[in-house]
Write an enzyme that holds these catalytic residues in place. Structure first.
Site, PDB file in Angstrom:
ATOM      1  N   GLU A 152       0.460   5.534   0.772  1.00  0.00           N
ATOM      2  CA  GLU A 152      -0.234   6.887   1.049  1.00  0.00           C
ATOM      3  C   GLU A 152      -0.019   7.536   0.758  1.00  0.00           C
ATOM      4  O   GLU A 152       0.717   7.972  -0.017  1.00  0.00           O
ATOM      5  CB  GLU A 152      -0.375   6.062   2.641  1.00  0.00           C
ATOM      6  N   ASN A 194       1.140  -2.116   0.100  1.00  0.00           N
ATOM      7  CA  ASN A 194       0.043  -0.428   0.117  1.00  0.00           C
ATOM      8  C   ASN A 194       0.723   1.486   0.061  1.00  0.00           C
ATOM      9  O   ASN A 194       1.837   1.424   0.895  1.00  0.00           O
ATOM     10  CB  ASN A 194      -1.012  -0.191   1.158  1.00  0.00           C
ATOM     11  N   GLU A 234      -2.520  -4.744  -3.607  1.00  0.00           N
ATOM     12  CA  GLU A 234      -3.743  -5.454  -4.684  1.00  0.00           C
ATOM     13  C   GLU A 234      -3.614  -4.518  -5.442  1.00  0.00           C
ATOM     14  O   GLU A 234      -2.935  -5.582  -6.476  1.00  0.00           O
ATOM     15  CB  GLU A 234      -4.935  -5.791  -3.508  1.00  0.00           C
TER      16      GLU A 234
HETATM   17  N1  THU Z   1      -5.581  -1.652   2.666  1.00  0.00           N
HETATM   18  C1  THU Z   1      -4.719  -2.257   1.574  1.00  0.00           C
HETATM   19  O1  THU Z   1      -3.351  -2.155   1.076  1.00  0.00           O
HETATM   20  N2  THU Z   1      -5.472  -3.252   0.986  1.00  0.00           N
HETATM   21  C2  THU Z   1      -6.486  -3.412   1.553  1.00  0.00           C
HETATM   22  O2  THU Z   1      -7.230  -4.359   0.853  1.00  0.00           O
HETATM   23  C3  THU Z   1      -7.367  -3.171   2.444  1.00  0.00           C
HETATM   24  C4  THU Z   1      -6.510  -1.573   2.982  1.00  0.00           C
HETATM   25  C5  THU Z   1      -4.473  -0.489   2.891  1.00  0.00           C
HETATM   26  C6  THU Z   1      -4.305   1.077   3.096  1.00  0.00           C
HETATM   27  C7  THU Z   1      -4.300   2.268   3.843  1.00  0.00           C
HETATM   28  O3  THU Z   1      -2.801   2.609   3.116  1.00  0.00           O
HETATM   29  C8  THU Z   1      -4.196   0.972   4.976  1.00  0.00           C
HETATM   30  O4  THU Z   1      -4.466  -0.497   4.149  1.00  0.00           O
HETATM   31  C9  THU Z   1      -5.271   1.278   5.698  1.00  0.00           C
HETATM   32  O5  THU Z   1      -6.362   1.275   4.957  1.00  0.00           O
END
Ligand code: THU
Length: 136
Positions: free
Chosen positions: A44, A42, A55
């Site tokens: 941000e 992820n 994903e």
């Molecule tokens: N997040 C993901 O990377 N995948 C998911 O399926 C759920 C959420 C991340 C997004 C954000 O950076 C952090 O988790 C908290 O929501």
């Protein structure tokens, strides 16, 4: 590539997570039909909405390399990178998966101690709006 090896790749990818706002680190490892693995984490953003999930990073890396056929994805996450419970893919990621994968695409949702639950996309996204509908 065993499921366990794919899970370990997702756990490794989690280490690259850029998540200074949630401190929730997520890693994903996507296996193609020809055996290549694309990982993602992820990423941000201070403006929040540009944030992308692990994903989708894995899928878009693969698609941008002209990959078309996917077998399964392992997903793992946890606060500060500590895996204490499972991280099921968010709704947007499920929809992106359905764009490129069939209903029987496998998702390995990792729990603590490198254990995982194997679920099918059709169970995570029933009654999906899918490419076949527009193709009619
Ligand atoms: N997040 C993901 O990377 N995948 C998911 O399926 C759920 C959420 C991340 C997004 C954000 O950076 C952090 O988790 C908290 O929501």
């Amino acid at each position: 590539m065993t499921d366990k090896e794919l899970v370990l790749k997702a756990i490794d990818a989690m280490k690259n997570s850029y998540s200074p706002y949630s401190n929730f680190k997520v890693g994903a490892a996507l296996l193609t039909e020809n055996g290549t693995v694309y990982t993602g984490c992820n990423i941000e953003n201070v403006a929040f909405s540009p944030t992308v999930c692990a994903e989708r990073v894995a899928f878009f890396k693969a698609i941008s390399e002209n990959e078309k056929s996917f077998l399964k994805i392992a997903v793992v996450g946890g606060k500060n990178g500590i895996i204490s419970s499972s991280t099921p893919p968010c709704g947007v990621c499920r929809q992106v998966m359905r764009e490129f994968c069939s209903d029987d695409f496998e998702i390995l949702i990792v729990r603590e101690n490198e254990n995982y639950d194997k679920v099918l996309l059709k169970d995570l996204l029933p009654h999906s709006f899918k490419p076949e509908i527009l193709a009619k």
